[in-house]
Design a protein around this motif. Structure first.
Motif, PDB file in Angstrom:
ATOM      1  N   HIS A  82       0.810  -1.344   0.096  1.00 17.35           N
ATOM      2  CA  HIS A  82      -0.054   0.238   0.330  1.00 17.35           C
ATOM      3  C   HIS A  82       0.844   1.268   0.102  1.00 17.35           C
ATOM      4  CE1 HIS A  82      -3.652  -1.820  -0.537  1.00 17.35           C
ATOM      5  NE2 HIS A  82      -3.924  -2.030   0.712  1.00 17.35           N
ATOM      6  N   GLY A  83       1.950   1.265   0.788  1.00 17.23           N
ATOM      7  CA  GLY A  83       2.993   2.235   0.143  1.00 17.23           C
ATOM      8  C   GLY A  83       3.917   3.121  -0.993  1.00 17.23           C
ATOM      9  N   PHE A  84       3.201   1.505  -1.732  1.00 17.45           N
ATOM     10  CA  PHE A  84       3.343   2.326  -3.617  1.00 17.45           C
ATOM     11  C   PHE A  84       2.105   1.904  -4.183  1.00 17.45           C
ATOM     12  CE2 PHE A  84       7.102   0.155  -1.308  1.00 17.45           C
ATOM     13  CZ  PHE A  84       8.410   1.416  -1.240  1.00 17.45           C
ATOM     14  N   ASP A  85       1.083   2.128  -3.335  1.00 18.18           N
ATOM     15  CA  ASP A  85       0.253   1.918  -4.304  1.00 18.18           C
ATOM     16  C   ASP A  85      -0.336   3.188  -5.103  1.00 18.18           C
ATOM     17  OD1 ASP A  85      -1.013   3.208  -2.363  1.00 18.18           O
ATOM     18  OD2 ASP A  85      -2.271   0.546  -1.513  1.00 18.18           O
ATOM     19  N   ASP A  86      -1.203   3.561  -5.996  1.00 14.67           N
ATOM     20  CA  ASP A  86      -2.190   4.531  -6.383  1.00 14.67           C
ATOM     21  C   ASP A  86      -2.130   5.831  -4.898  1.00 14.67           C
ATOM     22  OD1 ASP A  86      -2.102   6.140  -8.837  1.00 14.67           O
ATOM     23  OD2 ASP A  86      -4.413   6.389  -8.411  1.00 14.67           O
ATOM     24  N   LYS A  87      -2.126   5.524  -3.466  1.00 12.46           N
ATOM     25  CA  LYS A  87      -2.588   6.305  -2.773  1.00 12.46           C
ATOM     26  C   LYS A  87      -1.432   6.594  -2.024  1.00 12.46           C
ATOM     27  CE  LYS A  87      -7.357   5.498  -1.954  1.00 12.46           C
ATOM     28  NZ  LYS A  87      -8.359   5.252  -1.430  1.00 12.46           N
ATOM     29  N   GLY A  88      -0.622   5.828  -1.777  1.00 17.45           N
ATOM     30  CA  GLY A  88       0.544   5.714  -0.598  1.00 17.45           C
ATOM     31  C   GLY A  88       1.498   5.979  -1.661  1.00 17.45           C
ATOM     32  N   ARG A  89       1.708   5.747  -2.991  1.00 23.55           N
ATOM     33  CA  ARG A  89       2.945   6.617  -3.619  1.00 23.55           C
ATOM     34  C   ARG A  89       2.499   8.357  -3.879  1.00 23.55           C
ATOM     35  NH1 ARG A  89       0.680   9.379  -8.852  1.00 23.55           N
ATOM     36  NH2 ARG A  89      -0.235   8.332  -9.413  1.00 23.55           N
ATOM     37  N   GLN A  90       1.752   8.994  -3.047  1.00 21.61           N
ATOM     38  CA  GLN A  90       1.263  10.196  -3.331  1.00 21.61           C
ATOM     39  C   GLN A  90       2.063  11.103  -2.242  1.00 21.61           C
ATOM     40  OE1 GLN A  90      -2.423  11.343  -4.353  1.00 21.61           O
ATOM     41  NE2 GLN A  90      -2.599   9.231  -5.743  1.00 21.61           N
ATOM     42  N   PHE A  91       2.804   9.684  -1.223  1.00 19.20           N
ATOM     43  CA  PHE A  91       2.822  10.244   0.056  1.00 19.20           C
ATOM     44  C   PHE A  91       4.411  10.586   0.346  1.00 19.20           C
ATOM     45  CE2 PHE A  91      -1.276  10.233   0.908  1.00 19.20           C
ATOM     46  CZ  PHE A  91      -1.397  10.857   2.162  1.00 19.20           C
ATOM     47  N   SER A 104       8.257   8.875 -15.510  1.00 12.76           N
ATOM     48  CA  SER A 104       7.921   8.327 -16.662  1.00 12.76           C
ATOM     49  C   SER A 104       7.833   7.151 -16.109  1.00 12.76           C
ATOM     50  CB  SER A 104       9.286   7.896 -17.407  1.00 12.76           C
ATOM     51  OG  SER A 104      10.334   7.640 -16.084  1.00 12.76           O
ATOM     52  N   THR A 105       7.996   6.903 -14.420  1.00 10.63           N
ATOM     53  CA  THR A 105       8.046   5.352 -13.778  1.00 10.63           C
ATOM     54  C   THR A 105       5.832   5.676 -13.422  1.00 10.63           C
ATOM     55  OG1 THR A 105       9.669   5.805 -12.309  1.00 10.63           O
ATOM     56  CG2 THR A 105       7.780   4.439 -11.360  1.00 10.63           C
ATOM     57  N   LYS A 106       5.254   7.130 -13.047  1.00 15.40           N
ATOM     58  CA  LYS A 106       3.850   7.812 -13.044  1.00 15.40           C
ATOM     59  C   LYS A 106       3.345   7.015 -14.847  1.00 15.40           C
ATOM     60  CE  LYS A 106       0.348  10.817 -12.173  1.00 15.40           C
ATOM     61  NZ  LYS A 106       0.424  12.028 -11.928  1.00 15.40           N
ATOM     62  N   GLU A 107       3.846   6.678 -15.663  1.00 10.22           N
ATOM     63  CA  GLU A 107       2.710   6.269 -17.059  1.00 10.22           C
ATOM     64  C   GLU A 107       2.549   4.817 -16.481  1.00 10.22           C
ATOM     65  OE1 GLU A 107       4.938   8.460 -19.972  1.00 10.22           O
ATOM     66  OE2 GLU A 107       4.784  10.912 -18.884  1.00 10.22           O
ATOM     67  N   LYS A 108       4.240   4.309 -16.857  1.00  2.00           N
ATOM     68  CA  LYS A 108       3.970   2.951 -16.222  1.00  2.00           C
ATOM     69  C   LYS A 108       3.028   2.331 -15.477  1.00  2.00           C
ATOM     70  CE  LYS A 108       8.894   2.979 -17.896  1.00  2.00           C
ATOM     71  NZ  LYS A 108      10.158   2.534 -17.446  1.00  2.00           N
ATOM     72  N   PHE A 109       3.568   2.872 -13.696  1.00  4.42           N
ATOM     73  CA  PHE A 109       2.714   2.370 -12.935  1.00  4.42           C
ATOM     74  C   PHE A 109       0.898   2.210 -13.809  1.00  4.42           C
ATOM     75  CE2 PHE A 109      -0.552   3.022  -9.753  1.00  4.42           C
ATOM     76  CZ  PHE A 109       0.078   2.221  -8.675  1.00  4.42           C
ATOM     77  N   ILE A 110       0.558   3.127 -14.610  1.00  8.81           N
ATOM     78  CA  ILE A 110      -0.686   3.213 -14.518  1.00  8.81           C
ATOM     79  C   ILE A 110      -0.844   2.643 -15.543  1.00  8.81           C
ATOM     80  CG2 ILE A 110      -2.017   5.077 -15.879  1.00  8.81           C
ATOM     81  CD1 ILE A 110      -0.859   7.091 -14.828  1.00  8.81           C
ATOM     82  N   THR A 111       0.406   2.321 -16.359  1.00  6.16           N
ATOM     83  CA  THR A 111      -0.247   1.054 -17.903  1.00  6.16           C
ATOM     84  C   THR A 111      -0.384   0.044 -17.319  1.00  6.16           C
ATOM     85  OG1 THR A 111       1.304   2.350 -18.894  1.00  6.16           O
ATOM     86  CG2 THR A 111       1.097   0.059 -19.719  1.00  6.16           C
ATOM     87  N   LYS A 112       0.795  -0.431 -16.709  1.00  9.37           N
ATOM     88  CA  LYS A 112       0.502  -2.043 -15.793  1.00  9.37           C
ATOM     89  C   LYS A 112      -1.155  -2.180 -14.756  1.00  9.37           C
ATOM     90  CE  LYS A 112       5.072  -2.524 -15.684  1.00  9.37           C
ATOM     91  NZ  LYS A 112       4.887  -3.992 -16.433  1.00  9.37           N
TER      92      LYS A 112
END
Length: 138
Positions: A82-91, A104-112
């Motif tokens: 959860h520290g690296f999911d769509d919410k956790g990555r924002q902190f 680029s990391t955000k784009e790859k995450f959203i694609t996956k």
């Protein structure tokens, strides 16, 4: 809970959004002592496993140790993700609301994530004529 108490709670919660994170707030942690569950507090960047979790399905003296470790380990691993999911990555590491990923990391995450949404959205229950909701599944 009375209206004035709710207003007080609301105002304190609103103030906490603009103030630095208070990582020594005993009121918050005191409430968790009896909570049977685990949580990832993004504002303090902490994984919380209250003592009350060491019972029931997560822990039992009647079970082999490896089963207890596995149950707690599963809960901890799930919290870490959860520290690296769509919410956790924002902190950030200090618990401040800050998107610290490079674009680029955000784009790859959203694609996956979209790939997983599509995959789960294709699962169906023929007997009910329904598909899983891929977005809610992830």
């Amino acid at each position: 809970m009375g209206l004035s108490t709710r207003l007080f709670d609301y105002e304190n919660a609103a103030k906490s959004l603009v103030l630095p994170v208070n990582q020594t707030n005993w009121v918050i942690w005191g409430e968790l002592a009896i909570y049977v569950g685990v949580l990832n507090d993004l504002k303090t960047n902490e994984i919380v496993l209250p003592a009350a979790i060491l019972q029931g399905i997560f822990f039992s003296n009647d079970r082999p140790h490896y089963m207890n470790y596995g149950a707690i380990g599963f809960a901890i691993a799930e919290l870490i993700t959860h520290g690296f999911d769509d919410k956790g990555r924002q902190f950030d590491k200090y618990g401040n609301l800050e998107d610290w990923w490079v674009p680029s990391t955000k784009e790859k995450f959203i694609t996956k994530v979209q790939c997983m949404i599509d995959q789960y959205g294709n699962y169906s229950v023929p007997e009910l004529g329904l598909n899983l909701n891929g977005f809610r599944t992830i």
